[in-house]
Design an enzyme around this catalytic site. Structure first.
Site, PDB file in Angstrom:
ATOM      1  N   ASN A 122       0.836  -1.198   0.000  1.00  0.00           N
ATOM      2  CA  ASN A 122       0.000   0.000   0.000  1.00  0.00           C
ATOM      3  C   ASN A 122       0.876   1.254   0.000  1.00  0.00           C
ATOM      4  O   ASN A 122       1.571   1.552   0.977  1.00  0.00           O
ATOM      5  CB  ASN A 122      -0.899  -0.060   1.249  1.00  0.00           C
ATOM      6  CG  ASN A 122      -1.835   1.118   1.362  1.00  0.00           C
ATOM      7  OD1 ASN A 122      -1.428   2.263   1.173  1.00  0.00           O
ATOM      8  ND2 ASN A 122      -3.080   0.849   1.670  1.00  0.00           N
ATOM      9  N   ALA A 123       0.849   2.004  -1.094  1.00  0.00           N
ATOM     10  CA  ALA A 123       1.723   3.169  -1.261  1.00  0.00           C
ATOM     11  C   ALA A 123       1.428   4.246  -0.215  1.00  0.00           C
ATOM     12  O   ALA A 123       2.338   4.930   0.248  1.00  0.00           O
ATOM     13  CB  ALA A 123       1.553   3.750  -2.660  1.00  0.00           C
ATOM     14  N   PHE A 135      -9.774   5.284   2.117  1.00  0.00           N
ATOM     15  CA  PHE A 135     -10.064   4.027   1.421  1.00  0.00           C
ATOM     16  C   PHE A 135     -10.925   3.166   2.338  1.00  0.00           C
ATOM     17  O   PHE A 135     -11.278   3.563   3.445  1.00  0.00           O
ATOM     18  CB  PHE A 135      -8.758   3.297   1.053  1.00  0.00           C
ATOM     19  CG  PHE A 135      -8.021   2.722   2.237  1.00  0.00           C
ATOM     20  CD1 PHE A 135      -7.259   3.538   3.046  1.00  0.00           C
ATOM     21  CD2 PHE A 135      -8.103   1.368   2.554  1.00  0.00           C
ATOM     22  CE1 PHE A 135      -6.586   3.023   4.152  1.00  0.00           C
ATOM     23  CE2 PHE A 135      -7.438   0.840   3.657  1.00  0.00           C
ATOM     24  CZ  PHE A 135      -6.669   1.681   4.452  1.00  0.00           C
ATOM     25  N   TYR A 178     -13.399   1.366   4.560  1.00  0.00           N
ATOM     26  CA  TYR A 178     -14.657   1.711   5.220  1.00  0.00           C
ATOM     27  C   TYR A 178     -14.718   3.179   5.639  1.00  0.00           C
ATOM     28  O   TYR A 178     -15.665   3.586   6.321  1.00  0.00           O
ATOM     29  CB  TYR A 178     -14.850   0.815   6.454  1.00  0.00           C
ATOM     30  CG  TYR A 178     -14.909  -0.663   6.118  1.00  0.00           C
ATOM     31  CD1 TYR A 178     -16.129  -1.280   5.821  1.00  0.00           C
ATOM     32  CD2 TYR A 178     -13.759  -1.440   6.072  1.00  0.00           C
ATOM     33  CE1 TYR A 178     -16.187  -2.633   5.494  1.00  0.00           C
ATOM     34  CE2 TYR A 178     -13.805  -2.786   5.750  1.00  0.00           C
ATOM     35  CZ  TYR A 178     -15.026  -3.375   5.462  1.00  0.00           C
ATOM     36  OH  TYR A 178     -15.077  -4.704   5.139  1.00  0.00           O
ATOM     37  N   ASP A 187      -1.293  -5.151  10.369  1.00  0.00           N
ATOM     38  CA  ASP A 187      -2.580  -5.753  10.017  1.00  0.00           C
ATOM     39  C   ASP A 187      -3.646  -4.880  10.655  1.00  0.00           C
ATOM     40  O   ASP A 187      -3.448  -4.378  11.771  1.00  0.00           O
ATOM     41  CB  ASP A 187      -2.680  -7.191  10.511  1.00  0.00           C
ATOM     42  CG  ASP A 187      -3.846  -7.912   9.845  1.00  0.00           C
ATOM     43  OD1 ASP A 187      -4.023  -7.758   8.613  1.00  0.00           O
ATOM     44  OD2 ASP A 187      -4.607  -8.613  10.542  1.00  0.00           O
ATOM     45  N   SER A 188      -4.719  -4.658   9.945  1.00  0.00           N
ATOM     46  CA  SER A 188      -5.720  -3.739  10.473  1.00  0.00           C
ATOM     47  C   SER A 188      -7.098  -4.130   9.981  1.00  0.00           C
ATOM     48  O   SER A 188      -7.247  -4.960   9.074  1.00  0.00           O
ATOM     49  CB  SER A 188      -5.392  -2.308  10.027  1.00  0.00           C
ATOM     50  OG  SER A 188      -5.335  -2.229   8.623  1.00  0.00           O
TER      51      SER A 188
HETATM   52  P1  IMP Z   1      -4.977  -4.347   5.704  1.00  0.00           P
HETATM   53  O1  IMP Z   1      -4.455  -4.314   7.109  1.00  0.00           O
HETATM   54  O2  IMP Z   1      -4.340  -3.344   4.815  1.00  0.00           O
HETATM   55  O3  IMP Z   1      -5.030  -5.728   5.151  1.00  0.00           O
HETATM   56  O4  IMP Z   1      -6.471  -3.833   5.798  1.00  0.00           O
HETATM   57  C1  IMP Z   1      -7.539  -4.693   6.039  1.00  0.00           C
HETATM   58  C2  IMP Z   1      -8.833  -4.053   5.638  1.00  0.00           C
HETATM   59  O5  IMP Z   1      -9.330  -3.302   6.739  1.00  0.00           O
HETATM   60  C3  IMP Z   1      -8.762  -3.070   4.482  1.00  0.00           C
HETATM   61  O6  IMP Z   1      -8.916  -3.729   3.264  1.00  0.00           O
HETATM   62  C4  IMP Z   1      -9.941  -2.178   4.770  1.00  0.00           C
HETATM   63  O7  IMP Z   1     -11.106  -2.778   4.317  1.00  0.00           O
HETATM   64  C5  IMP Z   1      -9.965  -2.137   6.287  1.00  0.00           C
HETATM   65  N1  IMP Z   1      -9.192  -0.990   6.785  1.00  0.00           N
HETATM   66  C6  IMP Z   1      -7.999  -1.009   7.437  1.00  0.00           C
HETATM   67  N2  IMP Z   1      -7.588   0.246   7.723  1.00  0.00           N
HETATM   68  C7  IMP Z   1      -8.539   1.062   7.228  1.00  0.00           C
HETATM   69  C8  IMP Z   1      -8.665   2.486   7.203  1.00  0.00           C
HETATM   70  O8  IMP Z   1      -7.812   3.261   7.656  1.00  0.00           O
HETATM   71  N3  IMP Z   1      -9.780   2.950   6.614  1.00  0.00           N
HETATM   72  C9  IMP Z   1     -10.724   2.158   6.068  1.00  0.00           C
HETATM   73  N4  IMP Z   1     -10.655   0.842   6.054  1.00  0.00           N
HETATM   74  C10 IMP Z   1      -9.569   0.280   6.640  1.00  0.00           C
END
Ligand code: IMP
Length: 202
Positions: free
Chosen positions: A11-12, A152, A154, A70-71
């Site tokens: 993710n840039a 991005f 949600y 991870d989020s």
């Molecule tokens: P990842 O940690 O980049 O895999 O994020 C997992 C998913 O959680 C993302 O695809 C989003 O759907 C959601 N997500 C994580 N962080 C955010 C944010 O800051 N805003 C909105 N959605 C988020």
């Protein structure tokens, strides 16, 4: 020579955010700059487990200290879902996912629409050893319709205590309060220690 740190993300935006925080003291390397490394499966039950799985795999494969995150979004009325499954909650794009969330919450009153974004960051050295994990949360609630065009995921349906959605904030405003921003700030002292002294990011 500056210490090098692999930030294991595609993710840039996240990469830019970390580079802005660490300044010049650490060279932040992205996955794109290295020969391809097979993506580890995110099979953990928690954000911290998944961040550690990724950080360990990328540190071992690259020979560099690795930072992974991870989020996701945890919605109280859904028992914490979509949680670690946020990226895979619905087929299709971000819009399909937040539309599914709005549909699942239809009829749920405002006071029961509380939610939080959560982020775990994990730092692992190439030789393995103990993982350093820091977490961040950002509390809010799920709105009734999307608003805003920044961010991005949600963001358009995540309403902050002040009434704006996360998608109505600039990237700087978001970084200052977001789950990832909070976790990055907590991780800074560890990156500073890795750089061996002077302040990282001022
Ligand atoms: P990842 O940690 O980049 O895999 O994020 C997992 C998913 O959680 C993302 O695809 C989003 O759907 C959601 N997500 C994580 N962080 C955010 C944010 O800051 N805003 C909105 N959605 C988020």
């Amino acid at each position: 020579m500056k210490p090098r740190l692999l930030f294991a993300t595609g993710n840039a935006g996240k990469l830019r955010e970390l580079r802005g925080l660490v300044g010049d003291a650490v060279e932040v390397v992205s996955l794109e700059e290295l020969p391809p490394i097979p993506e580890p499966e995110e099979s953990g039950a928690t954000f911290a487990e998944n961040a550690e799985l990724k950080a360990r795999a990328y540190a071992a494969a690259s020979g560099l200290p690795a930072l992974a995150d991870d989020s996701g979004l945890c919605v109280d009325a859904l028992g914490g879902r979509p949680g670690v499954h946020s990226a895979r909650y619905a087929e299709g794009d971000d819009k399909a996912r937040y539309q599914k969330l709005l549909a699942e919450l239809s009829g749920v009153p405002d006071d029961k629409r509380t939610a939080a974004f959560a982020c775990a960051l994990c730092l692992v050295r190439p030789g393995g050893g103990p993982a350093i994990i820091e977490v961040g949360r950002c509390e809010g609630r799920i709105g009734h319709e999307p608003r805003g065009s920044h961010g991005f995921g949600y963001d358009p349906v995540f309403v902050l205590p002040g009434g704006k959605t996360m998608a109505e904030l600039t990237s700087e405003e978001k970084a200052a309060i977001s789950h990832r921003g909070v976790a990055f700030q907590k991780m800074l002292p560890h990156l500073r220690a890795m750089a061996g002294g002077p302040p990282v990011g001022g």
